[in-house]
Design a protein around this motif. Structure first.
Motif: not given
Length: 875
Positions: A482-489, A492-496, A528-534, A576-578
């Motif tokens: 299981c790999v969980i990643q968050t968007l940097p915006e 403060a920084a990407r978290r994996i 790309k992965a966090p931004c996929i719609e489905r 409503g936010r990814t």
């Protein structure tokens, strides 16, 4: 001898007539030994024999006189021969009956002493020879006609096994054999169940209505009489409607019962339009033909029944085969002891993803591997339900088995097995049925997993803790990695976050992630992965999402090192936010994800997204609260020095104005003092609230008398109450109120806040009452007023900071009740309010009864548990 001394020709004739019964009895005993006679009853055996004896006596007596034989007796031997032909006698049997008759007459004649009449014996032999000749002639002629008719019947019987076809041929042959027969009808059945099966000669159509019922009435009469009967003879016993049978122009009507083994099977109705009655020869012919045809009819009925039974059996087998093939359950029938598969269906093949038909023994059951769901232990050969049933007769109900199917996929089946026993109770086979409950089981497991995940994700508002908990939930329940990643915006920084069952594998994976850092292709994938719609299902590495990364050696090494075989990439979307994605992957388990897994992962990601977003929002809120409290503390602290100077200066100015006696300046100075003191109280409230929220407020706990605290609080507000005309008092219960261990000043502060509000909102002539009562392990304080009351819709918000009601006319900072709640909770108590508009309001709070030795720990516990307790009290 006559008068002339000649032998009397009538002497033997008279002897035969006088001893007819004895002759018949002796003859009957003699011919019973003959084969055809054994199956005949006495009346049928005797038949025409008395008439034949009369005929012989007549011929013997008239031999010398030349007198003619009685016309009624002429042809009687022939009638007897026809009757025997009807009963299946051969010609030799008929001749042997006459020989027996001759021998009996002679024996009785000699016994009676008349044996010396040679001429009479010659006349007797001549009469018997004449009878035999007539019988043989008539027998032969009738036999030829009968054989011709029977040939037709036999041909019909051989040509078709259909009963109605044979009956049509029978009545056609009957009409040809008996020229007088114009109409023939065959009814089969007995009693009220007589039905017409064949007709001939009804040129004006089939029997319907009254003629049909009349025919049935005659047939019933024939069956009741159990013998051939003419319509005229039966009419006295029939209803008037039976005459309708003549409506087809029939003059003579005759019914012959169809008997088999003494039991009636039907009736043949024969009619003639030309003859008034049927001749004896025709009647005998008809009876003979129907007797001969009865066996064929019964045989045809049996064949028809057998054919119908065979058709029914074939239909039943076809239906059974259809049911077996179309039944929703898998089916296997195994042979006793050996377990050889005798029958299986397509559903079983579909569930196992492979054929079971070739299994020849119990050992073959391990062609597909089964496992116990709870322990994961493989099924031994003898453990399979069908094996237990065919060997021991065990009945298995609803046993669940995890199955490795023929195509390599996993499934779960629900099995029932039962023995098939023979009439002796021995097991002859075993039947096992099973349902594919894979989807149901996965749905149930998914719901349990998601329920557990929801409970676990709601345990904490720490973002990193939430992500770590999410990883532990999915491994190994849903994934190997299981790999969980968050968007940097969003941070403060990407978290994996990386999770695997083996800590060493996690360290190796983290090192690989740092090493690839990531490569360009992987970076593109991660973006790309966090931004996929489905959600994206990656069954294997040929998926388009990964195909473009195959040229990057670092990425290939990452996939190879981790052993990835299948994966799911699911976005975490909240409100409503990814803000990130979850990548679940399989490796050493060999599991291949499908759409059902993707649905569970998507649902999990939604719940995880809300939990993680709540944690992120909570962290941000906590930082904002901490910042605000720090600002409040700093501002409050910094404002106290100039405010102290203002208060001191106002006091000096008051003294100087008093010395000068300047009343004008005195009023202005008093306004400054009131404002300054009010600001001082506000600053104290802000500092207290900041300290409470930060957990820095120290409580100096000592044993205190709660009644004294109440009286002190009331004394403080007595001047203000008297000024407004309010009755203010304190009431204690008659029972002893125990001491409480508390910070006296802080409990006074709570009472003061409540009394201040009560006095402010209560009008003249109203009352404010303070009570102090013992309640089990607590002391209950209450402040009740007769003020305007608080609207019900405002009650839930009273203890929130900076909130003020809009309809009671009270103006303040909105911190008093919030501070009061925090102080009560810090003591380990609770506070709540009851109010009715127009009646008044009562605030109640509790302080636990305790001892001084427990106070330090209790104080620390209260401070540590404050946020949770505060939420409970505020609710």
């Amino acid at each position: 001898m006559d008068q002339l001394g000649r032998p009397s020709p009538k002497r033997l004739s008279g002897f035969i007539q006088r001893h007819r019964d004895a002759v018949l009895e002796a003859w009957k005993q003699r011919v019973r030994a003959m084969s055809p006679a054994r199956r005949l009853s006495d009346p049928m055996l005797i038949d025409h024999v008395p008439n034949v004896l009369d005929y012989i006596a007549e011929v013997t007596g008239s031999a010398s006189t030349g007198a003619a034989v009685d016309r009624k007796l002429q042809g009687m031997p022939g009638y007897h021969a026809l009757s025997r032909l009807a009963h299946g006698y051969d010609l030799a049997d008929v001749v042997m009956e006459y020989a027996a008759l001759r021998a009996v007459i002679l024996e009785l004649w000699e016994r009676d002493g008349g044996g010396d009449g040679g001429r009479e014996l010659i006349q007797l032999n001549a009469a018997l020879d004449e009878a035999i000749a007539d019988a043989v002639s008539r027998y032969q002629e009738a036999r030829v006609r009968l054989l011709q008719a029977l040939d037709v019947i036999s041909a019909a019987a051989l040509g078709s096994s259909d009963l109605d076809t044979f009956l049509k041929a029978l009545i056609r042959a009957t009409r040809e054999a008996a020229a007088a027969v114009d109409v023939a009808i065959v009814l089969l059945g007995d009693g009220d169940r007589l039905e017409v099966h064949a007709t001939a000669g009804l040129d004006d159509g089939p029997l319907l209505g009254p003629p049909l019922e009349a025919t049935r009435e005659l047939a019933r009469a024939v069956l009741a009489l159990r013998g051939p009967t003419s319509l005229d003879a039966a009419l006295p016993t029939l209803p008037v409607t039976a005459r309708e049978i003549r409506s087809r122009g029939l003059r003579a009507v005759y019914g012959v019962p169809l008997l088999h083994g003494g039991h009636p099977i039907g009736v043949a109705i024969l009619g003639s339009r030309s003859a008034k009655e049927f001749s004896d020869e025709d009647l005998l012919m008809l009876r003979t033909m129907t007797n001969r045809a009865t066996g064929i009819i019964v045989q045809a009925q049996l064949v028809a029944k057998e054919r119908a039974s065979r058709h029914q059996a074939d239909d039943a087998r076809a239906l059974l085969a259809t049911v077996v093939e179309q039944m929703p359950a898998g089916l296997i029938i195994g042979e006793r002891e050996t377990g050889r598969v005798l029958l299986t269906n397509q559903q079983a093949t579909a569930i196992f993803r492979g054929s079971l038909a070739g299994i020849q023994s119990i050992e073959g059951y391990n062609l597909y591997r089964g496992f116990h769901p709870r322990s994961g232990k493989p099924y031994e050969t003898w453990e399979w339900p069908l094996a237990r049933t065919v060997t021991t007769g065990e009945v298995v109900n609803d046993e669940e088995i995890d199955l490795l199917r023929g195509d390599g996929t996993w499934g779960r089946i629900l099995v029932r097995s039962s023995p098939v026993r023979d009439p002796g109770g021995r097991v002859s086979a075993g039947v096992v049925t099973f349902f594919d409950i894979t989807e149901r089981t996965r749905a149930e497991q998914g719901q349990r997993f998601l329920a557990a995940a929801s409970a676990a994700l709601s345990d904490s508002l720490d973002l990193q803790g939430t992500l770590d908990r999410l990883g532990r939930l999915t491994v190994p329940e849903l994934a190997d990695w299981c790999v969980i990643q968050t968007l940097p915006e969003l941070e403060a920084a990407r978290r994996i976050t990386v999770t695997h069952a083996d800590p060493e594998a996690v360290r190796r994976a983290r090192a690989l992630f740092r090493e690839v850092d990531p490569p360009p292709g992987l970076a593109a994938l991660m973006e790309k992965a966090p931004c996929i719609e489905r959600p994206e299902l990656v069954r294997d590495l040929s998926h388009p999402l990964l195909a473009s990364l195959g040229e990057h050696a670092a990425f290939r090494r990452l996939v190879g090192e981790l052993g990835i075989t299948s994966a799911m990439v699911v976005p975490m979307v909240a409100r409503g936010r990814t803000f990130g994605c979850i990548t679940l992957a399989t490796a050493e388990s060999g599991r291949i994800y499908d759409e059902a897994d993707l649905a569970v992962a998507h649902d999990l990601a939604q719940r995880a997204a809300l939990a993680a977003d709540n944690a992120r929002v909570y962290e941000a809120a906590q930082r904002a609260i901490e910042l605000r409290d720090n600002v409040l503390a700093t501002v409050s602290h910094d404002l106290r020095n100039p405010l102290s100077a203002i208060i001191t200066a106002a006091a000096v100015m008051t003294k100087r104005a008093a010395v000068r006696g300047d009343t004008g300046d005195s009023k202005a100075i008093q306004a400054i003092q009131r404002s300054a003191h009010r600001m001082d109280r506000l600053l104290h409230d802000l500092l207290d609230f900041a300290s409470l929220r930060a957990g820095r407020l120290a409580l100096r706990r000592q044993p205190q008398d709660p009644r004294e605290i109440g009286r002190e609080a009331v004394e403080t507000f007595e001047p203000q109450a008297q000024e407004k005309g309010i009755h203010l008092g304190v009431v204690s219960s008659t029972e002893d109120v125990p001491l409480v261990v508390c910070d006296r000043d802080r409990v006074l502060q709570v009472l003061s806040n409540l009394l201040s509000n009560a006095v402010k909102v209560t009008g003249a002539q109203g009352s404010v009452t303070v009570r102090c009562e013992h309640r089990e392990e607590h002391v209950l304080f209450s402040v009740a007023d007769t003020g305007p009351g608080i609207p019900e819709d405002e009650l839930p918000y009273l203890f929130e900071r900076f909130w003020r009601g809009q309809r009671n006319g009270y103006k303040g900072t909105g911190l008093g009740l919030a501070i009061a709640r925090e102080l009560v909770v810090a003591h380990g108590g609770t506070i709540h309010v009851e109010s009715r508009v127009g009646v008044g309001t009562t605030f109640r709070f509790t302080i636990p009864v305790g001892n001084a030795e427990a106070e330090p720990a209790a104080g620390r516990a209260a401070g540590q548990e404050r946020p949770a307790a505060g939420r409970a009290a505020g609710g």
